[in-house]
Design an enzyme around this catalytic site. Sequence first.
Site, short mmCIF file in Angstrom:
data_model
loop_
_atom_site.label_atom_id
_atom_site.label_comp_id
_atom_site.label_asym_id
_atom_site.label_seq_id
_atom_site.Cartn_x
_atom_site.Cartn_y
_atom_site.Cartn_z
N GLU A 88 53.57 -68.79 15.35
CA GLU A 88 54.80 -69.49 14.96
C GLU A 88 55.02 -69.41 13.45
O GLU A 88 55.44 -70.37 12.80
CB GLU A 88 54.78 -70.95 15.43
CG GLU A 88 54.54 -71.14 16.91
CD GLU A 88 55.67 -70.62 17.81
OE1 GLU A 88 56.74 -70.23 17.29
OE2 GLU A 88 55.47 -70.59 19.03
N SER A 89 54.76 -68.25 12.87
CA SER A 89 54.80 -68.09 11.41
C SER A 89 56.21 -68.18 10.83
O SER A 89 56.36 -68.29 9.62
CB SER A 89 54.14 -66.79 10.99
OG SER A 89 54.81 -65.68 11.54
N GLN A 90 57.23 -68.18 11.67
CA GLN A 90 58.58 -68.39 11.16
C GLN A 90 58.71 -69.76 10.51
O GLN A 90 59.57 -69.98 9.66
CB GLN A 90 59.64 -68.22 12.26
CG GLN A 90 59.66 -69.30 13.32
CD GLN A 90 58.76 -69.01 14.50
OE1 GLN A 90 57.94 -68.09 14.46
NE2 GLN A 90 58.91 -69.77 15.57
N GLY A 173 61.81 -75.27 21.94
CA GLY A 173 62.09 -75.07 23.35
C GLY A 173 61.62 -73.72 23.82
O GLY A 173 61.23 -72.87 23.02
N TYR A 178 66.28 -71.15 25.46
CA TYR A 178 66.54 -69.90 24.73
C TYR A 178 66.43 -68.70 25.66
O TYR A 178 65.64 -68.69 26.59
CB TYR A 178 65.52 -69.73 23.59
CG TYR A 178 65.66 -70.77 22.50
CD1 TYR A 178 66.62 -70.64 21.51
CD2 TYR A 178 64.84 -71.88 22.48
CE1 TYR A 178 66.74 -71.60 20.51
CE2 TYR A 178 64.95 -72.84 21.50
CZ TYR A 178 65.90 -72.69 20.51
OH TYR A 178 66.04 -73.64 19.52
N CYS A 182 70.22 -58.48 23.78
CA CYS A 182 70.58 -57.42 22.83
C CYS A 182 71.75 -57.91 21.97
O CYS A 182 72.37 -58.93 22.26
CB CYS A 182 70.95 -56.14 23.58
SG CYS A 182 72.44 -56.29 24.60
N HIS A 185 75.12 -58.32 23.98
CA HIS A 185 75.22 -59.50 24.82
C HIS A 185 75.21 -60.79 23.99
O HIS A 185 75.79 -61.80 24.41
CB HIS A 185 74.13 -59.50 25.91
CG HIS A 185 74.48 -58.60 27.03
ND1 HIS A 185 73.86 -57.39 27.25
CD2 HIS A 185 75.44 -58.71 27.99
CE1 HIS A 185 74.41 -56.80 28.30
NE2 HIS A 185 75.38 -57.59 28.76
#
EC number: 2.7.1.21
Length: 193
Positions: A88-90, A173, A178, A182, A185
């Site tokens: 989860e490095s974001q 979540g 989520y 692409c 879409h």
Amino acid sequence: MAQLYFYYSAMNAGKSTTLLQSAFNYQERGMQPLLFTAAIDNRYGVGKISSRIGLEADAHLYDNQTSLFEHVATILAQEKVDCLLIDESQFLTKQQVLELTDVVDKLRIPVLCYGLRTDFRGELFEGSQYLLAWADKLVELKTVCHCGRKASRVIRQDSEGNAIADGDQVVIGGNERYVSVCRRHYKQMLGLL
């Protein structure tokens, strides 16, 4: 030679699975990996890294106040650390990514970060932005859209499955909230195409 790696993708590409496989590979060779995950994401338990295919491992927690360099240096003074694996490095801050470059350069420990590149609006997370800028190696992990094309975006959905275009950047979540799609879409679901 130690390096900073950033493994990034949209959701459901197997980032946590890949991290856990890397940890296993180090352990199998008698080496000691040190695992971290974001405290904000406790869907699978506090201090756990879990994959959708059932793999899991205990991990140290970090939040935006954690000094990762100090934390790693303290552990290193007590035991061997052969690599640092961060899930989860974001959610890392700019300062924490800078500290990870110091873990690599000063402590000479490889750091492997796994996270999302962009949020549901297609904008970079802070941690991802600086990992993309400062990492020695960038590796894209791929997943697919329902049409079969590479999924590079994430749509946030409401409880009825409608795409949401606005809101807080961070809302924890999984598949219930989520979906990876692409670019075409993504635009279509948001009414931009």
